[in-house]
Write a protein that holds these residues in place. Structure first.
Motif, PDB file in Angstrom:
ATOM      1  N   ASP A  58      -1.536   5.524   0.114  1.00  0.00           N
ATOM      2  CA  ASP A  58      -0.817   5.330  -1.153  1.00  0.00           C
ATOM      3  C   ASP A  58      -1.573   6.047  -2.272  1.00  0.00           C
ATOM      4  OD1 ASP A  58       1.028   3.850   0.117  1.00  0.00           O
ATOM      5  OD2 ASP A  58       0.282   1.883  -0.537  1.00  0.00           O
ATOM      6  N   GLU A  60      -2.039   6.339  -6.659  1.00  0.00           N
ATOM      7  CA  GLU A  60      -1.719   6.020  -8.052  1.00  0.00           C
ATOM      8  C   GLU A  60      -2.086   7.242  -8.885  1.00  0.00           C
ATOM      9  OE1 GLU A  60      -3.861   2.497  -9.242  1.00  0.00           O
ATOM     10  OE2 GLU A  60      -5.736   3.572  -9.514  1.00  0.00           O
ATOM     11  N   VAL A  81       3.401   8.201  -3.636  1.00  0.00           N
ATOM     12  CA  VAL A  81       3.084   7.720  -4.989  1.00  0.00           C
ATOM     13  C   VAL A  81       3.686   6.323  -5.156  1.00  0.00           C
ATOM     14  CG1 VAL A  81       3.399   8.059  -7.469  1.00  0.00           C
ATOM     15  CG2 VAL A  81       2.968  10.033  -5.980  1.00  0.00           C
ATOM     16  N   LYS A  82       2.825   5.365  -5.485  1.00  0.00           N
ATOM     17  CA  LYS A  82       3.284   3.973  -5.599  1.00  0.00           C
ATOM     18  C   LYS A  82       3.087   3.416  -7.014  1.00  0.00           C
ATOM     19  CE  LYS A  82       4.015   3.694  -1.193  1.00  0.00           C
ATOM     20  NZ  LYS A  82       5.304   4.295  -0.824  1.00  0.00           N
ATOM     21  N   ARG A  83       2.235   4.109  -7.801  1.00  0.00           N
ATOM     22  CA  ARG A  83       1.914   3.567  -9.126  1.00  0.00           C
ATOM     23  C   ARG A  83       1.613   4.724 -10.074  1.00  0.00           C
ATOM     24  NH1 ARG A  83      -2.951   0.282  -8.301  1.00  0.00           N
ATOM     25  NH2 ARG A  83      -1.584  -1.377  -7.541  1.00  0.00           N
ATOM     26  N   VAL A  84       2.018   4.548 -11.323  1.00  0.00           N
ATOM     27  CA  VAL A  84       1.638   5.514 -12.361  1.00  0.00           C
ATOM     28  C   VAL A  84       0.868   4.778 -13.455  1.00  0.00           C
ATOM     29  CG1 VAL A  84       3.810   5.302 -13.667  1.00  0.00           C
ATOM     30  CG2 VAL A  84       2.427   7.394 -13.844  1.00  0.00           C
ATOM     31  N   THR A 104      11.533   4.257 -12.263  1.00  0.00           N
ATOM     32  CA  THR A 104      11.176   4.742 -10.913  1.00  0.00           C
ATOM     33  C   THR A 104      10.937   3.541 -10.006  1.00  0.00           C
ATOM     34  OG1 THR A 104       8.781   4.625 -11.263  1.00  0.00           O
ATOM     35  CG2 THR A 104       9.899   6.630 -12.050  1.00  0.00           C
ATOM     36  N   TRP A 106       8.093   3.089  -8.830  1.00  0.00           N
ATOM     37  CA  TRP A 106       6.645   2.915  -8.919  1.00  0.00           C
ATOM     38  C   TRP A 106       6.249   1.681  -9.706  1.00  0.00           C
ATOM     39  CZ3 TRP A 106       5.925   8.444 -11.328  1.00  0.00           C
ATOM     40  CH2 TRP A 106       6.272   9.408 -10.367  1.00  0.00           C
ATOM     41  N   GLU A 107       5.074   1.164  -9.430  1.00  0.00           N
ATOM     42  CA  GLU A 107       4.448   0.204 -10.351  1.00  0.00           C
ATOM     43  C   GLU A 107       3.979   0.976 -11.586  1.00  0.00           C
ATOM     44  OE1 GLU A 107       2.376  -3.283  -7.664  1.00  0.00           O
ATOM     45  OE2 GLU A 107       1.122  -1.834  -8.694  1.00  0.00           O
TER      46      GLU A 107
END
Ligand code: DX5
Length: 216
Positions: A58, A60, A81-84, A104, A106-107
């Motif tokens: 994963d 970020e 991509v799981k988080r920005v 999105t 994303w977190e």
């Protein structure tokens, strides 16, 4: 137990591949630093195509850019991509940036530089999934940790904030004990993982052992 998300801040593809492959399977998530040379006085390498072809953990994204919305759009197709992580600071409209990021899958994380009052968190607490405190002024690896960061973490925790708290910048074997005491949930070491003669995986393992020791 505090988890480790190593921070990859690199000048080119070669160093990225060396750093990333050196982690082996020691972590489940990496932080990719993306700097535009304007928001911070450094410009990093971060190519979505290469990352989408190579990275299986994963990811970020830590956006140190003047236009985070434009940067985010480059990464929509990258599967892991799981988080920005977006900075409160900068010439963008933080509320608009967070709203765009929330569209999105994303977190969304809010990042505070050392000089930004922790009170700003209140305006976004219902919109964000994580808070990241910078332990240095962003842009480079190997900088001196700003000790006041621990108080900022502790005072935010004391307010009963539900989101996990992460710290990035100056995280190493010397600062980890006080960071854990302050209540940090995630640490993002850079030079402590990629900046010595051990492999990144060996450094991660050593830091995981330290976390276990300090947390016992
Ligand atoms: C700072 C970056 C950090 C950096 C951390 O500009 O945002 O992620 O890579 O590196 P160390 O741990 O060496 O301070």
């Amino acid at each position: 137990m505090t988890s480790i998300i190593p921070s990859i801040l690199v000048p080119n593809k070669k160093v990225f591949l060396t750093n990333y492959t050196g982690l082996g399977d020691s972590v489940s998530m990496i932080q990719l630093d993306i700097a535009d040379g304007k928001f911070v006085p450094n410009a990093t390498w971060a190519d979505p195509k290469t990352v989408s072809e190579v990275v299986t953990t994963d990811i970020e994204l830590h956006l140190m850019v003047n236009d985070p919305i434009a940067e985010m759009k480059k990464w929509f197709f990258v599967p892991h991509v799981k988080r920005v992580l977006v900075h409160f600071e900068g010439p963008h409209d933080i509320a608009e940036t967070i709203q765009k990021a929330k569209q999105t899958e994303w977190e969304v994380g809010l990042v505070l530089n050392p000089g930004t009052p922790t009170t700003v968190i209140g305006d976004f607490v219902n919109d964000i999934d994580i808070i990241m405190f910078m332990g240095v002024y962003p842009g480079f690896q190997g900088q001196e940790f700003i000790p006041e960061t621990c108080n900022r973490i502790a005072e935010t925790k004391a307010k009963g904030i539900a989101q996990p708290i992460s710290v990035d910048g100056g995280v190493n074997e010397k600062t980890i004990p006080t960071l854990i005491k302050a209540g940090v949930d995630i640490i993002c070491p850079g030079s402590a993982v990629f900046g010595n003669d051990k492999t990144p995986a060996e450094n991660v393992l050593a830091l995981q052992r330290l976390i276990a020791e300090v947390s016992a």
